[in-house]
Write an enzyme that holds these catalytic residues in place. Structure first.
Site, PDB file in Angstrom:
ATOM      1  N   ARG A 197       0.774  -1.186   0.012  1.00 56.61           N
ATOM      2  CA  ARG A 197       0.224  -0.141   0.043  1.00 56.61           C
ATOM      3  C   ARG A 197       0.873   1.312   0.009  1.00 56.61           C
ATOM      4  O   ARG A 197       1.937   1.295   0.322  1.00 56.61           O
ATOM      5  CB  ARG A 197      -0.967  -0.163   1.147  1.00 56.61           C
ATOM      6  CG  ARG A 197      -0.496   0.039   2.532  1.00 56.61           C
ATOM      7  CD  ARG A 197      -1.694   0.007   3.634  1.00 56.61           C
ATOM      8  NE  ARG A 197      -1.045   0.141   4.927  1.00 56.61           N
ATOM      9  CZ  ARG A 197      -1.218   1.375   5.637  1.00 56.61           C
ATOM     10  NH1 ARG A 197      -1.507   2.248   5.138  1.00 56.61           N
ATOM     11  NH2 ARG A 197      -0.524   1.317   6.826  1.00 56.61           N
ATOM     12  N   THR A 198       0.147   2.484  -0.547  1.00 53.22           N
ATOM     13  CA  THR A 198       0.952   3.609  -0.600  1.00 53.22           C
ATOM     14  C   THR A 198       1.216   4.197   0.491  1.00 53.22           C
ATOM     15  O   THR A 198       0.373   4.582   1.506  1.00 53.22           O
ATOM     16  CB  THR A 198       0.124   4.659  -1.433  1.00 53.22           C
ATOM     17  OG1 THR A 198      -0.406   3.951  -2.743  1.00 53.22           O
ATOM     18  CG2 THR A 198       0.651   5.565  -1.833  1.00 53.22           C
ATOM     19  N   LEU A 199       2.404   4.460   0.903  1.00 55.29           N
ATOM     20  CA  LEU A 199       2.731   5.254   2.111  1.00 55.29           C
ATOM     21  C   LEU A 199       3.224   6.601   2.233  1.00 55.29           C
ATOM     22  O   LEU A 199       2.701   7.543   2.709  1.00 55.29           O
ATOM     23  CB  LEU A 199       3.871   4.552   3.063  1.00 55.29           C
ATOM     24  CG  LEU A 199       3.505   3.038   3.341  1.00 55.29           C
ATOM     25  CD1 LEU A 199       4.718   2.255   3.838  1.00 55.29           C
ATOM     26  CD2 LEU A 199       2.406   2.893   4.574  1.00 55.29           C
TER      27      LEU A 199
ATOM     28  N   ASN B 210      -5.232   2.906   0.490  1.00 56.69           N
ATOM     29  CA  ASN B 210      -4.028   2.725  -0.430  1.00 56.69           C
ATOM     30  C   ASN B 210      -4.240   3.728  -1.700  1.00 56.69           C
ATOM     31  O   ASN B 210      -4.763   3.214  -2.724  1.00 56.69           O
ATOM     32  CB  ASN B 210      -4.481   1.149  -0.801  1.00 56.69           C
ATOM     33  CG  ASN B 210      -3.045   0.958  -1.732  1.00 56.69           C
ATOM     34  OD1 ASN B 210      -3.226  -0.239  -2.534  1.00 56.69           O
ATOM     35  ND2 ASN B 210      -2.211   1.821  -1.795  1.00 56.69           N
TER      36      ASN B 210
END
Lengths: 245, 278
Positions: A22-24, A126
């Protein structure tokens, strides 16, 4: 999840099973996009910079793209996510064309479709790390909207992303009016982009302006703005305060 | 049509290349009470005969609103029609959720036809026994479509389905060239006349029929009884007869084996050609 977690407080309810998916945070980002409605359609402006953190690494990134016959999109934020969004949109337009029935998706439909994507990704923790501007003309109706990574979306006569909201919008609120000509619109956008160039550290002096009217889309070749540094206070900068500090 | 050894299963072809189960499903449509549709450039009118199982009961609902811009009139197995209407409503709502704009009726009709086709190619399913007259709007104006249990769909200027629909079709065939330019009022009037043809002598009253309209700038809605009765009175008081003569309706029942379906005047029946192959 059995793996040794460096962030023990992270609940496995947040995001999908494999956390590395997932996008952090974003890596390569584009800065502001500015858009206005004018007499014949919509004008969008964006520079061609792709920053890698504080490094102005990529200087030929096209952040304005046509979508189908009736729409234009400008993307700021994570460039790879913008490219992914373009793939979704290309698929969408392809399916729309395959009906071959005289109906086609207009800018309002594309904007809403994007909003659903962005909001649903945000709900899964995300997000697609972008702020998008979507403009277009269909059957004489002009449309200009924006949507960002948390799903906030709205339409207006002029929109901007990122720093553009703080630096360009005030200029547009003062100087935008209905029925701007193409030349007036470009001058207004260049004024906004110039301020952004002076004040936004992620801005580069290489931009494109895109136009969409009932006839179709035109995206200008890249060019640079003239800047003016002969500000009187920049002459004799130490006048009144010699030395540092 | 005779019973034969190829008609048990929808997935069994006959040697002549026909799927009898599908054709039988289309028979079910012919047995239902009449439904009529006509359209002009900007309006579609759907009309149907109210049928009730007894004087004590209410009549079956045969016209369904699918969305503000689409409505459907059914003939045949009304339960199947109800289920398909619900499916159509879902499709419209889902499209609106994603795109915040109306599903073009042409696309809905294709989806519906694809759904019907599935039932002609699964051994554990049966074809839907209902014909749908779908009236709706899209970018290019008003449209009327007919969806058939076979999975075929056609666009029409005007059409009628169900029992005694041939009488209505004959009326419509004489008048349809003017429909495109027709006003909303004249279109409704033509629908009422066509409906009257299917009643074959029974009195046309607002309790024996249902009329619905959709148009550019006008959401799909069923006209209420007073409005319909007023319209009927208008032309009955004027003593207006349907302009062309009914008696001259060409005899199309022919040498038809489908004469077994006594209530219906059959369209020309060619034993070698399946009805859905047009």
């Amino acid at each position: 999840m059995n793996s040794v977690d460096s962030k023990p407080a992270t609940s496995s309810l947040i995001g999908s099973e494999a956390d590395s998916q997932r996008t952090l945070y974003p890596y390569v980002t584009g800065t502001s996009v500015v858009g206005i409605k004018y007499k014949d359609g919509i004008l969008l402006a964006a520079d061609m910079g792709g920053s890698y953190g504080s490094t102005l690494r990529y200087k030929s990134v096209e952040r304005l793209k046509p979508v189908g016959k009736h729409s234009l999109i400008g993307g700021s934020g994570e460039i790879s996510d913008f490219q992914e969004i373009m793939r979704y949109l290309d698929d969408l337009i392809l399916s729309d064309n395959m009906w071959d029935d005289g109906n086609s998706l207009g800018p309002k439909e594309v904007h809403n479709y994007l909003t659903r994507i962005m909001y649903n990704r945000r709900n899964k923790f995300n997000p697609l790390w972008n702020s998008l501007v979507l403009g277009g003309v269909k059957n004489g109706q002009k449309y200009l909207g924006t949507v960002n990574m948390i799903g906030v979306h709205y339409e207006d006569n002029h929109v901007a992303t990122g720093f553009g909201n703080h630096l360009a919008r005030p200029l547009l609120r003062d100087e935008w009016h209905e029925n701007l000509t193409f030349e007036e619109g470009v001058i207004l956008l260049e004024k906004c982009m110039r301020v952004l160039l002076y004040r936004d550290r992620s801005a580069v002096n290489k931009l494109q302006i895109a136009k969409i009217t009932e006839e179709g889309v035109t995206i200008s070749p890249p060019y640079a703005l003239k800047t003016f540094w002969n500000f009187s206070a920049f002459e004799n900068p130490t006048l009144g305060a010699e030395g540092s500090w | 049509m005779f019973r034969n050894q190829y008609d048990t299963d929808v997935t069994t072809w006959s040697p002549a290349g026909r799927l009898f189960q599908v054709e039988y499903a289309m028979e079910a449509v012919k047995q239902g009470s009449a439904a009529i549709g006509l359209r002009s450039k900007n309006h579609v009118v759907l009309a149907c005969v109210n049928k009730s199982s007894s004087e004590l009961s209410s009549h079956q609902k045969k016209i369904f609103k699918v969305d503000d811009h689409i409505g459907v009139a059914i003939s045949g197995l009304t339960a199947d029609g109800r289920v398909l209407s619900r499916h159509m409503r879902n499709e419209c709502i889902n499209y609106f959720y994603s795109y915040e704009s109306q599903l073009p009726v042409g696309r809905l009709v294709v989806q519906l036809a694809d759904k019907a086709q599935v039932c002609t190619q699964r051994s554990w399913k049966r074809p839907y026994g209902v014909g749908l007259l779908v009236g709706g709007l899209d970018e290019s104006g008003a449209h009327l479509y007919y969806n058939c249990p076979s999975g075929n769909y056609f666009e029409y200027q005007a059409f009628a389905i169900g029992s005694r629909s041939q009488a209505a079709k004959t009326y419509l065939e004489r008048r349809f060239e003017n429909f495109m330019a027709s006003s909303r009022e004249n279109l409704i009037k033509d629908a009422l006349f066509a409906l009257r043809e299917t009643l074959q002598g029974e009195k046309l009253t607002s309790s024996s029929c249902t009329i619905a309209v959709v148009g550019v700038g006008e959401a799909f809605h069923v006209l209420d009884q007073e409005t319909v009765q007023a319209l009927i009175n208008e032309f009955e008081i004027a003593g207006e007869e349907a302009p062309a003569d009914d008696a001259a309706a060409p005899d199309q029942a022919g040498d038809s084996e489908s004469g077994a379906t006594a209530a219906d005047q059959a369209t020309p029946f060619d034993p070698d050609v399946a009805p859905m192959d047009m």
